[in-house]
Design a protein around this motif. Sequence first.
Motif, short mmCIF file in Angstrom:
data_model
loop_
_atom_site.label_atom_id
_atom_site.label_comp_id
_atom_site.label_asym_id
_atom_site.label_seq_id
_atom_site.Cartn_x
_atom_site.Cartn_y
_atom_site.Cartn_z
N THR A 107 42.59 42.25 47.58
CA THR A 107 41.57 41.85 46.57
C THR A 107 41.90 42.30 45.25
O THR A 107 42.64 42.98 44.77
CB THR A 107 40.51 42.71 47.06
N PRO A 125 44.34 28.96 42.91
CA PRO A 125 42.84 28.65 43.50
C PRO A 125 43.07 26.89 43.57
O PRO A 125 42.15 26.66 44.39
CB PRO A 125 41.78 29.30 42.41
N SER A 130 39.34 29.05 48.49
CA SER A 130 39.04 29.90 49.56
C SER A 130 38.86 29.11 50.92
O SER A 130 38.21 28.13 50.97
CB SER A 130 37.80 30.30 48.88
N THR A 146 45.48 33.67 54.36
CA THR A 146 44.40 33.14 54.14
C THR A 146 43.77 33.47 52.83
O THR A 146 43.66 34.75 52.40
CB THR A 146 43.44 33.30 55.17
N SER A 147 43.26 32.50 51.97
CA SER A 147 42.72 32.72 50.77
C SER A 147 40.99 33.14 50.90
O SER A 147 40.43 32.40 51.78
CB SER A 147 42.54 31.62 50.03
N LEU A 148 40.79 34.05 50.36
CA LEU A 148 39.40 34.57 50.51
C LEU A 148 38.51 34.49 49.13
O LEU A 148 39.21 34.31 48.14
CB LEU A 148 39.33 35.93 50.99
N ALA A 149 37.19 34.55 49.14
CA ALA A 149 36.76 34.41 47.82
C ALA A 149 37.09 35.51 46.97
O ALA A 149 37.16 35.04 45.67
CB ALA A 149 35.15 34.68 47.94
N ASP A 150 37.42 36.64 47.35
CA ASP A 150 37.87 37.81 46.35
C ASP A 150 39.26 38.16 46.68
O ASP A 150 39.59 39.18 45.97
CB ASP A 150 36.88 38.78 46.57
#
Length: 182
Positions: A107, A125, A130, A146-150
């Motif tokens: 993160t 991004p 995300s 895997t792309s996460l929000a943070d």
Amino acid sequence: MTDLTPNSVLGGARHDAHGSVLSEATPSALFLIQPFPGQAARVTDALISAYGVPFPGPGETARTAQVEIRWAGRAQALLFATNAPGGLGDAAAATDVSDVYARLLLTGAAGADILARFVPIDLSPSAFPSGATAKTLLNHIPAHVTSLADGFEIMVMRSFAHTAFHEIAEAMTRLEARSAIA
């Protein structure tokens, strides 16, 4: 009775550097879903009925508050759920792979810069928003990113967890040192 709860492979390891945090995600139940030829529609119907999520397309993730399913390769998906997938019948193979993978969380704003040293795909991004997921390499280690929000979740086979953690942590520390002298 034997406890078959997934165990941590890194024992709660954590590394903070360059404005980012690398840690191990809490182990959870994980199932590999593989539709048999010609059964993709039946599998999607069964997953929607049981969990409210469809079988994902390439690079996609679908989630609800209780479950998540990620594309994991041609005719393969990884289902994060507390119970074994039901209702698939003879439409798909469902295998418990909870003890196969270690999940790392990276993160912070520098996550894409850190992983750029190891991962041969564009993690910006705009190219990897995300929820996007890819089966790729982390240097020489097969990984699911895997792309996460943070940040990012990096899944590697448990036998590679210590190596992956060490390499990412080392990159974080080196980036921090470079920014301190720049």
